[in-house]
Structures are given as structure tokens and as C-alpha cells.
Design an enzyme around this catalytic site. Sequence first.
Site, PDB file in Angstrom:
ATOM      1  N   GLY A  24       0.767  -1.091  -0.306  1.00 45.98           N
ATOM      2  CA  GLY A  24       0.064  -0.154   0.277  1.00 45.98           C
ATOM      3  C   GLY A  24       0.926   1.477   0.019  1.00 45.98           C
ATOM      4  N   THR A  25       1.733   0.804   0.921  1.00 46.10           N
ATOM      5  CA  THR A  25       2.854   2.551   0.975  1.00 46.10           C
ATOM      6  C   THR A  25       3.797   2.822  -0.141  1.00 46.10           C
ATOM      7  OG1 THR A  25       3.222   1.370   2.684  1.00 46.10           O
ATOM      8  CG2 THR A  25       5.048   3.476   2.315  1.00 46.10           C
ATOM      9  N   GLN A  43      -8.119  -0.223   3.293  1.00 50.19           N
ATOM     10  CA  GLN A  43      -8.725  -0.650   4.296  1.00 50.19           C
ATOM     11  C   GLN A  43     -10.170  -1.253   3.343  1.00 50.19           C
ATOM     12  OE1 GLN A  43      -7.903  -2.008   7.251  1.00 50.19           O
ATOM     13  NE2 GLN A  43      -6.206  -0.877   7.309  1.00 50.19           N
ATOM     14  N   SER A  90      -3.203  -3.977  -0.992  1.00 46.47           N
ATOM     15  CA  SER A  90      -2.266  -4.312  -0.339  1.00 46.47           C
ATOM     16  C   SER A  90      -2.839  -5.593   0.493  1.00 46.47           C
ATOM     17  CB  SER A  90      -1.788  -3.457   0.965  1.00 46.47           C
ATOM     18  OG  SER A  90      -1.283  -3.859   2.066  1.00 46.47           O
ATOM     19  N   HIS A  98      -1.371  -7.593   2.583  1.00 48.16           N
ATOM     20  CA  HIS A  98      -1.924  -8.559   3.584  1.00 48.16           C
ATOM     21  C   HIS A  98      -3.543  -7.778   4.116  1.00 48.16           C
ATOM     22  CE1 HIS A  98       0.320  -4.952   6.409  1.00 48.16           C
ATOM     23  NE2 HIS A  98       0.365  -3.601   5.313  1.00 48.16           N
ATOM     24  N   THR A 108      12.465  -6.669 -10.337  1.00 43.42           N
ATOM     25  CA  THR A 108      11.958  -8.054 -10.926  1.00 43.42           C
ATOM     26  C   THR A 108      10.966  -8.453  -9.665  1.00 43.42           C
ATOM     27  OG1 THR A 108      14.573  -8.743 -11.421  1.00 43.42           O
ATOM     28  CG2 THR A 108      12.995 -10.564 -10.083  1.00 43.42           C
ATOM     29  N   CYS A 132       1.493   2.282  11.584  1.00 41.15           N
ATOM     30  CA  CYS A 132       2.653   2.468  11.444  1.00 41.15           C
ATOM     31  C   CYS A 132       2.934   3.553  12.334  1.00 41.15           C
ATOM     32  CB  CYS A 132       2.327   2.953   9.826  1.00 41.15           C
ATOM     33  SG  CYS A 132       1.321   1.871   9.445  1.00 41.15           S
TER      34      CYS A 132
END
Length: 387
Positions: free
Chosen positions: A71-72, A179, A199, A201, A238, A326
Site C-alpha cells: 500500500g505504501t 482498508q 495491499s 496483507h 524483478t 504504523c
Amino acid sequence: MQNIFLDHNSTTPLDKLAYQEMIPFLEQNFGNPSSIHGFGRAARVKIDESREIIAQALGIHPREFVFTSGGTESDNFAILGVALSRQSTGKHIITCQIEHPAILNPCKALESQGFSVDYLPVDSRGILDLERLKSAIKDDTILISIQHANSEIGTIHDIEKIGQIAKENGILFHTDAVQTFGKLPLNLEKMPVDLASVSSHKLYGPKGVGGLFIKRGTSPLFPILNGGNQEFKRRGGTENVAGIAGFGKAAELACSELENNANHMSQLKKRLIQHTSEKLDELELFGDLEKQLPNTVNLGFKGVRGEDLLIALDIAGFAVSTGSACSSGSQLPSHVLSAIKVPLELVDSSIRISLGRDNTTEEIDKFGVKLVELVNEMRANSRKGVN
Ligand SMILES: Cc1ncc(COP(=O)(O)O)c(C=O)c1O
């Protein structure tokens, strides 16, 4: 000891089937997807397959999806990519005060490079005033970036209306959907969205992989990772083949059970809110209870320090959080709770509970009992002057 995880907005456990999908690409199929030989081709096929699955889950064309490291990176790619490629047209960006640092910090970096950014305020529920958004638009506005849902208080923004305003003004619209992918139905082709970050995770996939939706027809964004020709020349490096394989499987599973999981989590959430509000006075519920993620509860307990409560809950075997994972640890009050104008003594008294699809009624009941017990104990101690 029991170990009950109630912090799913920070991350989720890796789905077993997603993990199995990854193993061959860590073992025998370790090839570089850019290689022409069989090892490389096996990896390339898997990336294409995962891209197809994710595109289907988001209602988009596979070519509109670029894999990233999470996401970042997706947020940085959207903000910096638009800014650097459109700066001759304009240098003004609009976002809001309760965005994730992955949006706020690249915006701050751009301000130091001569761009101007409006960080729009939100009301006490975390909702953006659309009239204010309209009046913030200038001739040189190149991007509006507003999150789909907030990770701390769960408030869901009206992406349809915000996107429509952007469209009417000919401005690109990005949404951070980190989210919401896997928690709410998303059909990006039908939504007035040009760019969207997701994202892996957060939906039971592996960490370190995510993606950016770039609507077809969007003129090229400046790539923030310049290197080889991977990802249709949009993001060099990669590919994280095993991660991408796991992300595809996790997205497929999360989206196929989305409605059941959302219903299950909102039942648990209602049960928890009912229990705590029956048993505790001076309880605050933050966020917009009408338009909120089905799994997210943010509670404030007057007279209790959220961090002490978090530690006591952790010792008792329950994992929750204060602020976003975070930014917690920074000792600063949550920028989200500050933006919704929660008084300082209550900002420090809050905890976020973010439920997951595998949490059970029994777990939530146990948690509710422990939470009430600890809050009562801490309030009694603070009245006695004990730390
Ligand atoms: C709304 C939002 N955006 C971005 C991110 C960053 O995502 P990642 O951890 O994949 O870099 C998070 C993570 O907490 C988030 O909640």
C-alpha cells in the site's frame, strides 16, 4: 495462554491456501519472470494468473493493475507519479487530514519541492464536506486523493460523489482502498476513480505486495521505481513472484466470501458495542457508525490511558491497537482522532479493535468481559491515585 488477535486493520494472518500457492515459487519454480526459459515462463504464467484474478475481483482489466511492494508504494506511486508527470499543468493537490502517512508524507515532500497541498478537514465522524472540497479546487489542481475508508475509525468516504466532483472538474482522482479491498465490494470500473491503491496483507495475503489500479486512458505516470521493463514499463524491478501468487489467491478467497465475512464481523461488532455500552459509563464511540467498516470499532474510555489498557489486554492475551500500527510508538496523539476534534484526554484513552473473519462469538464475549473488568479496575485505581 489464549492469544486472540483483534488488530486486523494493521495486518491479517496469511491464509493457508494463499501460503500453499506461494510455496512452489519459493522452491522449484524460482525463475525470474523476465527469463525466456521454462523456469522464467512458469513464474510469468503465475503473475499473469494472479493479475487476472485481482482484476476480476476489482472489476477492471488486468492491464490496468500494476503490482507494487504494498500500500505504501502504491500511494507514493499515485501521488508522486501524478505530481511529477503533470507538473507542467499544475502543482496543486487536494487530500484530507485523516489520510494514512503513506499519502500525507509524499504530499509533504512535494510541498518542499514547490507544490501546494490542501489537507481538508473532516467533521467529528471523519466525513469530508463536499462543498469544501469543491471550493478547494483551483485551476492548477492536478489530483484529488481521498481514502476509501479510514484505518483507525473505519469511516467510509463517499467515493462516488468525490470522484464525480473530480471528474466534472477534469481532475485525476486517487483513492487509497487499502482498508476496503476484501472488506467491501469494489468495482473500480464502475466507480469514478482513476487510481486506487490496494495491499495484500490486509486481506490475508502475504506482506510486501500490493498494487495500483491505473485506469486505462490515464496518460503515463512518472514511475517512481525506474529500472527494467517490468509491469508494462510502469514499475521496474524483478517481481515478488511468490508474494504475487499469494496475493492472487488471498484476493480470490476474500472476495468470494466477502458478504458472509462482512456480515459475520458486523454481528460481532454489534455484540461487542452492546456489551461494553451496557456495562460501562462514559464510553465514547469514534467514527461514523452509519458508514463504517464492518470490522472496526474505536472506543474511548474516560479516565483510562489507551496505552495502559492495550498493555493490560496484551498480557491477558488480546491484541488490539491504539492509533494505526504504523504511527503508534511515535508518542504523538493519533492525527485521525485529533482531526475529528477528540479532546486530548480522550485521544489518549482510545483503543481500536479491528475484527477478522476468523474471530468467534466466544472470543468477542471473552474480550468484552476482560475489557470491562480492566477499564473498571483502571478507573478505580486512578480515583485512588494509583498508577
Ligand atoms: C489506509 C492505508 N493505506 C496504506 C497503508 C500502507 O500499506 P502497506 O502496509 O501495505 O504498505 C495502510 C496500512 O496500514 C493503510 O491502512
